[in-house]
Design a protein around this motif. Structure first.
Motif, PDB file in Angstrom:
ATOM      1  N   VAL A 125       0.751  -1.079   0.116  1.00  0.00           N
ATOM      2  CA  VAL A 125       0.178   0.011  -0.110  1.00  0.00           C
ATOM      3  C   VAL A 125       0.923   1.106   0.039  1.00  0.00           C
ATOM      4  O   VAL A 125       1.799   1.181   0.979  1.00  0.00           O
ATOM      5  N   GLU A 126       0.825   2.092  -0.988  1.00  0.00           N
ATOM      6  CA  GLU A 126       1.651   3.133  -1.133  1.00  0.00           C
ATOM      7  C   GLU A 126       0.662   4.491  -0.980  1.00  0.00           C
ATOM      8  O   GLU A 126      -0.238   4.450  -1.782  1.00  0.00           O
ATOM      9  N   SER A 127       1.123   5.633  -0.551  1.00  0.00           N
ATOM     10  CA  SER A 127       0.322   6.709  -0.804  1.00  0.00           C
ATOM     11  C   SER A 127       1.062   7.841  -0.946  1.00  0.00           C
ATOM     12  O   SER A 127       2.464   7.781  -0.829  1.00  0.00           O
ATOM     13  N   GLU A 128       0.534   8.864  -1.606  1.00  0.00           N
ATOM     14  CA  GLU A 128       1.368  10.014  -2.127  1.00  0.00           C
ATOM     15  C   GLU A 128       0.357  11.371  -2.245  1.00  0.00           C
ATOM     16  O   GLU A 128      -0.490  11.275  -2.567  1.00  0.00           O
ATOM     17  N   VAL A 129       0.799  12.380  -1.373  1.00  0.00           N
ATOM     18  CA  VAL A 129       0.197  13.701  -1.447  1.00  0.00           C
ATOM     19  C   VAL A 129       0.588  14.416  -2.582  1.00  0.00           C
ATOM     20  O   VAL A 129       1.643  14.709  -2.911  1.00  0.00           O
ATOM     21  N   SER A 130      -0.497  15.137  -3.168  1.00  0.00           N
ATOM     22  CA  SER A 130      -0.100  16.206  -4.337  1.00  0.00           C
ATOM     23  C   SER A 130       0.542  17.232  -3.733  1.00  0.00           C
ATOM     24  O   SER A 130       0.657  17.564  -2.541  1.00  0.00           O
ATOM     25  N   PRO A 131       1.468  18.143  -4.467  1.00  0.00           N
ATOM     26  CA  PRO A 131       2.128  19.065  -3.917  1.00  0.00           C
ATOM     27  C   PRO A 131       1.495  20.213  -3.159  1.00  0.00           C
ATOM     28  O   PRO A 131       1.828  20.617  -2.159  1.00  0.00           O
ATOM     29  N   ASP A 132       0.172  20.405  -3.643  1.00  0.00           N
ATOM     30  CA  ASP A 132      -0.529  21.460  -2.699  1.00  0.00           C
ATOM     31  C   ASP A 132      -1.255  20.701  -1.540  1.00  0.00           C
ATOM     32  O   ASP A 132      -1.864  21.610  -0.859  1.00  0.00           O
ATOM     33  N   GLY A 133      -0.919  19.574  -1.312  1.00  0.00           N
ATOM     34  CA  GLY A 133      -1.700  18.994  -0.265  1.00  0.00           C
ATOM     35  C   GLY A 133      -3.161  18.534  -0.014  1.00  0.00           C
ATOM     36  O   GLY A 133      -3.649  18.228   0.728  1.00  0.00           O
ATOM     37  N   LYS A 134      -3.748  18.886  -1.428  1.00  0.00           N
ATOM     38  CA  LYS A 134      -5.089  18.845  -1.233  1.00  0.00           C
ATOM     39  C   LYS A 134      -5.574  17.306  -1.723  1.00  0.00           C
ATOM     40  O   LYS A 134      -6.928  17.160  -1.627  1.00  0.00           O
ATOM     41  N   LYS A 135      -4.615  16.452  -2.219  1.00  0.00           N
ATOM     42  CA  LYS A 135      -5.204  15.196  -2.999  1.00  0.00           C
ATOM     43  C   LYS A 135      -4.377  13.981  -2.323  1.00  0.00           C
ATOM     44  O   LYS A 135      -3.127  14.325  -2.535  1.00  0.00           O
ATOM     45  N   LEU A 136      -4.784  12.921  -1.733  1.00  0.00           N
ATOM     46  CA  LEU A 136      -4.197  11.935  -1.605  1.00  0.00           C
ATOM     47  C   LEU A 136      -4.361  10.842  -2.366  1.00  0.00           C
ATOM     48  O   LEU A 136      -5.514  10.488  -2.534  1.00  0.00           O
ATOM     49  N   THR A 137      -3.422  10.191  -3.055  1.00  0.00           N
ATOM     50  CA  THR A 137      -3.594   9.014  -3.780  1.00  0.00           C
ATOM     51  C   THR A 137      -3.343   7.700  -3.061  1.00  0.00           C
ATOM     52  O   THR A 137      -1.876   7.764  -2.803  1.00  0.00           O
ATOM     53  N   ILE A 138      -3.946   6.778  -3.037  1.00  0.00           N
ATOM     54  CA  ILE A 138      -3.427   5.493  -2.381  1.00  0.00           C
ATOM     55  C   ILE A 138      -3.509   4.399  -3.365  1.00  0.00           C
ATOM     56  O   ILE A 138      -4.525   4.308  -3.974  1.00  0.00           O
ATOM     57  N   VAL A 139      -2.418   3.800  -3.485  1.00  0.00           N
ATOM     58  CA  VAL A 139      -2.307   2.645  -4.514  1.00  0.00           C
ATOM     59  C   VAL A 139      -2.100   1.220  -3.688  1.00  0.00           C
ATOM     60  O   VAL A 139      -1.265   1.054  -2.777  1.00  0.00           O
ATOM     61  N   ILE A 140      -2.942   0.272  -4.323  1.00  0.00           N
ATOM     62  CA  ILE A 140      -3.291  -0.835  -3.747  1.00  0.00           C
ATOM     63  C   ILE A 140      -2.552  -1.783  -4.622  1.00  0.00           C
ATOM     64  O   ILE A 140      -2.817  -2.015  -5.820  1.00  0.00           O
ATOM     65  N   LYS A 141      -1.558  -2.545  -4.429  1.00  0.00           N
ATOM     66  CA  LYS A 141      -0.810  -3.521  -5.162  1.00  0.00           C
ATOM     67  C   LYS A 141      -0.987  -4.940  -4.628  1.00  0.00           C
ATOM     68  O   LYS A 141      -0.728  -5.177  -3.443  1.00  0.00           O
ATOM     69  N   GLY A 142      -1.552  -5.970  -5.513  1.00  0.00           N
ATOM     70  CA  GLY A 142      -1.650  -7.337  -5.144  1.00  0.00           C
ATOM     71  C   GLY A 142      -3.217  -7.524  -4.328  1.00  0.00           C
ATOM     72  O   GLY A 142      -4.057  -6.809  -4.666  1.00  0.00           O
ATOM     73  N   ARG A 143      -3.029  -8.426  -3.342  1.00  0.00           N
ATOM     74  CA  ARG A 143      -4.253  -8.716  -2.594  1.00  0.00           C
ATOM     75  C   ARG A 143      -4.989  -7.271  -1.562  1.00  0.00           C
ATOM     76  O   ARG A 143      -4.026  -7.144  -1.074  1.00  0.00           O
ATOM     77  N   PHE A 144      -5.918  -7.059  -1.908  1.00  0.00           N
ATOM     78  CA  PHE A 144      -6.617  -5.968  -0.997  1.00  0.00           C
ATOM     79  C   PHE A 144      -7.500  -6.886  -0.016  1.00  0.00           C
ATOM     80  O   PHE A 144      -8.729  -7.086  -0.314  1.00  0.00           O
ATOM     81  N   ASP A 145      -6.930  -7.143   1.109  1.00  0.00           N
ATOM     82  CA  ASP A 145      -7.876  -8.130   2.247  1.00  0.00           C
ATOM     83  C   ASP A 145      -7.309  -7.660   3.410  1.00  0.00           C
ATOM     84  O   ASP A 145      -6.497  -6.527   3.766  1.00  0.00           O
ATOM     85  N   PHE A 146      -7.900  -8.299   4.446  1.00  0.00           N
ATOM     86  CA  PHE A 146      -7.505  -7.964   5.775  1.00  0.00           C
ATOM     87  C   PHE A 146      -6.059  -7.607   6.079  1.00  0.00           C
ATOM     88  O   PHE A 146      -5.672  -6.987   7.157  1.00  0.00           O
ATOM     89  N   GLY A 147      -5.214  -8.451   5.477  1.00  0.00           N
ATOM     90  CA  GLY A 147      -3.824  -8.428   5.712  1.00  0.00           C
ATOM     91  C   GLY A 147      -3.250  -6.926   5.477  1.00  0.00           C
ATOM     92  O   GLY A 147      -2.060  -6.522   5.997  1.00  0.00           O
ATOM     93  N   GLN A 148      -3.990  -6.391   4.747  1.00  0.00           N
ATOM     94  CA  GLN A 148      -3.355  -4.920   4.427  1.00  0.00           C
ATOM     95  C   GLN A 148      -4.152  -3.593   5.208  1.00  0.00           C
ATOM     96  O   GLN A 148      -4.026  -2.521   5.012  1.00  0.00           O
ATOM     97  N   HIS A 149      -4.897  -4.301   6.237  1.00  0.00           N
ATOM     98  CA  HIS A 149      -5.619  -3.125   7.135  1.00  0.00           C
ATOM     99  C   HIS A 149      -4.866  -2.262   7.664  1.00  0.00           C
ATOM    100  O   HIS A 149      -5.073  -1.021   7.506  1.00  0.00           O
ATOM    101  N   GLN A 150      -3.870  -2.498   8.494  1.00  0.00           N
ATOM    102  CA  GLN A 150      -2.907  -1.419   9.307  1.00  0.00           C
ATOM    103  C   GLN A 150      -2.216  -0.544   8.071  1.00  0.00           C
ATOM    104  O   GLN A 150      -2.280   0.608   8.352  1.00  0.00           O
ATOM    105  N   LYS A 151      -1.864  -1.010   6.970  1.00  0.00           N
ATOM    106  CA  LYS A 151      -1.099  -0.111   6.084  1.00  0.00           C
ATOM    107  C   LYS A 151      -2.050   0.626   5.401  1.00  0.00           C
ATOM    108  O   LYS A 151      -1.609   1.760   5.150  1.00  0.00           O
ATOM    109  N   PHE A 152      -2.972   0.225   5.166  1.00  0.00           N
ATOM    110  CA  PHE A 152      -4.195   1.015   4.563  1.00  0.00           C
ATOM    111  C   PHE A 152      -4.636   2.038   5.431  1.00  0.00           C
ATOM    112  O   PHE A 152      -4.682   3.386   5.011  1.00  0.00           O
ATOM    113  N   ARG A 153      -5.043   1.978   6.721  1.00  0.00           N
ATOM    114  CA  ARG A 153      -5.258   2.771   7.535  1.00  0.00           C
ATOM    115  C   ARG A 153      -3.955   3.745   7.659  1.00  0.00           C
ATOM    116  O   ARG A 153      -4.205   5.173   7.773  1.00  0.00           O
ATOM    117  N   ASP A 154      -2.731   3.421   7.980  1.00  0.00           N
ATOM    118  CA  ASP A 154      -1.501   4.260   7.934  1.00  0.00           C
ATOM    119  C   ASP A 154      -1.487   5.296   6.955  1.00  0.00           C
ATOM    120  O   ASP A 154      -0.932   6.323   7.060  1.00  0.00           O
TER     121      ASP A 154
END
Length: 101
Positions: free
Chosen positions: A3-32
């Motif tokens: 799970v990767e995330s990136e904020v736009s330069p102006d701080g107004k948009k957050l993009t979260i990229v999920i790679k592979g399985r999106f299941d309970f194993g990703q819960h904490q990474k996704f919240r973080d």
């Protein structure tokens, strides 16, 4: 699985990229990926381009993100889902809660 995330330069948009399985194993990474920011972005993009699988816990995680972002007033967009993931989102009627592209 990542799970990767990136904020736009102006701080107004957050993009979260999920790679592979999106299941309970990703819960904490996704919240973080969205809770770690001091300033809450105005818009969230969840990019599922590299997501190979999604289960019901992933649907719950998307709902938690929506609540964090402001509930009914939130701007959360789900993009690049493959046909299998798109079908899961459609069955769950998530097109009523999220912009799905």
């Amino acid at each position: 699985m990542a799970v990767e995330s990136e904020v736009s330069p102006d701080g107004k948009k957050l993009t979260i990229v999920i790679k592979g399985r999106f299941d309970f194993g990703q819960h904490q990474k996704f919240r973080d990926s969205y809770e770690r920011f001091y300033k809450v972005p105005q818009a969230y993009i969840v990019d599922l381009k590299e997501t190979t699988y999604m289960d019901s816990s992933a649907l719950g995680m998307l709902l938690l993100l929506r609540d964090h972002a402001g509930g009914d007033e939130s701007q959360v967009t789900v993009i690049n889902s493959n046909p299998d993931v798109r079908k899961i989102l459609a069955i769950a009627n998530f097109d009523r809660l999220f912009d799905i592209n």
